[in-house]
Design a protein around this motif. Structure first.
Motif, PDB file in Angstrom:
ATOM      1  N   PHE A 154       0.884  -1.175  -0.233  1.00 51.99           N
ATOM      2  CA  PHE A 154       0.007   0.086   0.139  1.00 51.99           C
ATOM      3  C   PHE A 154       0.832   1.370   0.056  1.00 51.99           C
ATOM      4  CE2 PHE A 154      -1.758   3.632   2.401  1.00 51.99           C
ATOM      5  CZ  PHE A 154      -2.823   3.897   1.551  1.00 51.99           C
ATOM      6  N   ASN A 155       1.787   1.358   0.871  1.00 50.96           N
ATOM      7  CA  ASN A 155       2.789   2.572   1.150  1.00 50.96           C
ATOM      8  C   ASN A 155       3.420   2.947  -0.360  1.00 50.96           C
ATOM      9  OD1 ASN A 155       2.300   2.910   3.683  1.00 50.96           O
ATOM     10  ND2 ASN A 155       4.047   1.527   4.469  1.00 50.96           N
ATOM     11  N   ASN A 156       3.873   1.689  -1.040  1.00 52.61           N
ATOM     12  CA  ASN A 156       4.553   1.784  -2.298  1.00 52.61           C
ATOM     13  C   ASN A 156       3.836   2.354  -3.562  1.00 52.61           C
ATOM     14  OD1 ASN A 156       7.688   1.830  -1.789  1.00 52.61           O
ATOM     15  ND2 ASN A 156       6.688   0.172  -0.635  1.00 52.61           N
ATOM     16  N   ALA A 157       2.528   1.734  -3.580  1.00 52.34           N
ATOM     17  CA  ALA A 157       1.711   1.776  -4.793  1.00 52.34           C
ATOM     18  C   ALA A 157       0.726   3.254  -4.323  1.00 52.34           C
ATOM     19  CB  ALA A 157       0.725   0.603  -4.864  1.00 52.34           C
ATOM     20  N   GLY A 158       0.465   3.466  -3.165  1.00 48.75           N
ATOM     21  CA  GLY A 158      -0.244   4.918  -2.702  1.00 48.75           C
ATOM     22  C   GLY A 158       0.832   6.069  -3.549  1.00 48.75           C
ATOM     23  N   GLN A 159       2.119   5.731  -2.962  1.00 52.26           N
ATOM     24  CA  GLN A 159       3.024   6.948  -3.268  1.00 52.26           C
ATOM     25  C   GLN A 159       3.395   6.995  -4.855  1.00 52.26           C
ATOM     26  OE1 GLN A 159       3.060   9.345  -1.417  1.00 52.26           O
ATOM     27  NE2 GLN A 159       5.118   9.149  -0.480  1.00 52.26           N
ATOM     28  N   HIS A 160       3.119   5.919  -5.524  1.00 50.74           N
ATOM     29  CA  HIS A 160       3.413   5.779  -7.160  1.00 50.74           C
ATOM     30  C   HIS A 160       2.034   6.600  -7.539  1.00 50.74           C
ATOM     31  CE1 HIS A 160       4.539   4.663 -10.951  1.00 50.74           C
ATOM     32  NE2 HIS A 160       3.303   3.610 -11.034  1.00 50.74           N
ATOM     33  N   TYR A 161       0.741   6.159  -6.855  1.00 49.79           N
ATOM     34  CA  TYR A 161      -0.207   6.868  -7.362  1.00 49.79           C
ATOM     35  C   TYR A 161      -0.082   8.344  -7.237  1.00 49.79           C
ATOM     36  CZ  TYR A 161      -5.137   8.334  -7.983  1.00 49.79           C
ATOM     37  OH  TYR A 161      -6.295   9.153  -8.459  1.00 49.79           O
ATOM     38  N   ASN A 162       0.130   8.836  -6.142  1.00 52.24           N
ATOM     39  CA  ASN A 162       0.353  10.208  -5.553  1.00 52.24           C
ATOM     40  C   ASN A 162       1.265  10.925  -6.696  1.00 52.24           C
ATOM     41  OD1 ASN A 162      -1.372   9.472  -3.849  1.00 52.24           O
ATOM     42  ND2 ASN A 162       0.107   9.444  -1.991  1.00 52.24           N
ATOM     43  N   HIS A 163       2.522  10.467  -6.946  1.00 47.55           N
ATOM     44  CA  HIS A 163       3.561  11.116  -7.493  1.00 47.55           C
ATOM     45  C   HIS A 163       3.270  11.056  -9.110  1.00 47.55           C
ATOM     46  CE1 HIS A 163       5.793  10.458  -3.552  1.00 47.55           C
ATOM     47  NE2 HIS A 163       6.469  11.616  -3.936  1.00 47.55           N
ATOM     48  N   LEU A 164       2.672   9.994  -9.665  1.00 46.77           N
ATOM     49  CA  LEU A 164       2.144  10.302 -11.315  1.00 46.77           C
ATOM     50  C   LEU A 164       1.445  11.451 -11.324  1.00 46.77           C
ATOM     51  CD1 LEU A 164       1.101   6.477 -12.113  1.00 46.77           C
ATOM     52  CD2 LEU A 164       3.233   7.555 -12.847  1.00 46.77           C
ATOM     53  N   HIS A 165       0.592  11.831 -10.348  1.00 47.24           N
ATOM     54  CA  HIS A 165      -0.410  12.837 -10.487  1.00 47.24           C
ATOM     55  C   HIS A 165       0.423  14.305 -10.130  1.00 47.24           C
ATOM     56  CE1 HIS A 165      -3.950  10.758 -11.807  1.00 47.24           C
ATOM     57  NE2 HIS A 165      -3.786   9.741 -10.751  1.00 47.24           N
ATOM     58  N   PHE A 166       1.366  13.889  -9.186  1.00 51.63           N
ATOM     59  CA  PHE A 166       2.081  15.144  -9.008  1.00 51.63           C
ATOM     60  C   PHE A 166       2.673  15.710  -9.701  1.00 51.63           C
ATOM     61  CE2 PHE A 166       5.602  17.071  -6.182  1.00 51.63           C
ATOM     62  CZ  PHE A 166       4.922  18.180  -5.603  1.00 51.63           C
ATOM     63  N   TRP A 167       3.318  15.360 -10.533  1.00 49.43           N
ATOM     64  CA  TRP A 167       4.473  15.692 -11.456  1.00 49.43           C
ATOM     65  C   TRP A 167       3.324  16.479 -12.424  1.00 49.43           C
ATOM     66  CZ3 TRP A 167       8.255  15.475  -8.920  1.00 49.43           C
ATOM     67  CH2 TRP A 167       8.551  14.121  -8.320  1.00 49.43           C
ATOM     68  N   ASN A 168       2.237  15.834 -12.897  1.00 51.83           N
ATOM     69  CA  ASN A 168       1.420  16.504 -13.915  1.00 51.83           C
ATOM     70  C   ASN A 168       0.585  17.744 -13.148  1.00 51.83           C
ATOM     71  OD1 ASN A 168       1.529  14.981 -16.460  1.00 51.83           O
ATOM     72  ND2 ASN A 168       1.401  13.346 -14.975  1.00 51.83           N
ATOM     73  N   TRP A 169       0.423  17.830 -11.831  1.00 46.65           N
ATOM     74  CA  TRP A 169      -0.391  18.918 -11.162  1.00 46.65           C
ATOM     75  C   TRP A 169       0.709  20.216 -11.202  1.00 46.65           C
ATOM     76  CZ3 TRP A 169      -2.170  14.829  -7.274  1.00 46.65           C
ATOM     77  CH2 TRP A 169      -3.380  14.481  -7.631  1.00 46.65           C
TER      78      TRP A 169
END
Ligand code: MN3
Length: 199
Positions: free
Chosen positions: A68-83
């Motif tokens: 969860f920690n790694n998948a959650g952070q992968h999801y969060n960062h994928l969007h963060f770069w685009n935000w």
């Protein structure tokens, strides 16, 4: 589905002086890469291998903390770069988004104050969000790698408040980083895209 790290959607100098090349090199190439590598190792034999990233985040929560920690952070960062984008931020919201911010968040100035306050008061590592829940916008914050998906909401904007996202450029001044993010970095077109998918 194995996790992969896409390149940044802009060059490493693009967000200066608000977010430096050095921060992006460490944050994207080292931190995000580590979530991808560790996430892929933990995904093996987890029973969730064939699922989408969003499903892996939701289904591993409370059951498989490492994944969860790694998948959650992968999801969060994928969007963060685009935000984020060069020459972003400020009051340049597309009309449809402006209308939703006015009706649900009390307008741009209240959003700005509340979003910065959420990021500033998140104790320790985590994220501040604008999310859609039951068709309405709300501001929230989560610790560590958590995100609105696990609370039945969809994030349309998020900012990373882990120290690795601001310490090189702002040292301990987290509020200054949050002000720069809102005033000069937000990619409102990507926020609108996420809003349209979520409502
Ligand atoms: Mn981060």
């Amino acid at each position: 589905m194995a996790f992969e790290l896409p390149p940044l959607p802009y060059d490493y100098e693009a967000l200066g002086p608000f977010m430096s090349k050095e921060t992006l090199e460490y944050h994207h190439d080292k931190h995000h890469q580590a979530y991808v590598t560790n996430g892929n190792n933990l995904l093996k034999d987890s029973g969730l291998e064939g699922k989408s990233l969003e499903e892996i985040v939701k289904e591993s929560y409370g059951k498989n903390a490492g994944l969860f920690n790694n998948a959650g952070q992968h999801y969060n960062h994928l969007h963060f770069w685009n935000w984020m984008k060069k020459d972003g931020g400020g009051k340049k919201l597309p009309g449809k988004l402006q209308a939703a911010f006015d009706s649900d968040l009390g307008g741009y100035d209240k959003f700005r104050a509340d979003f910065i306050a959420a990021g500033t008061t998140q104790f320790g590592s985590g994220w501040a969000w604008v999310e859609v829940k039951d068709g309405k916008l709300a501001i929230s914050k989560t610790p560590n790698g958590e995100n609105p998906l696990i609370h039945g909401a969809k994030p349309i904007l998020g900012v990373d408040v882990w120290e690795h996202s601001y310490y090189i450029d702002y040292r301990n001044a987290r509020p200054k980083y949050l002000e720069a993010f809102v005033d000069s970095l937000i990619n409102w077109d990507y926020v609108l895209e996420q809003y349209e998918k979520a409502v």
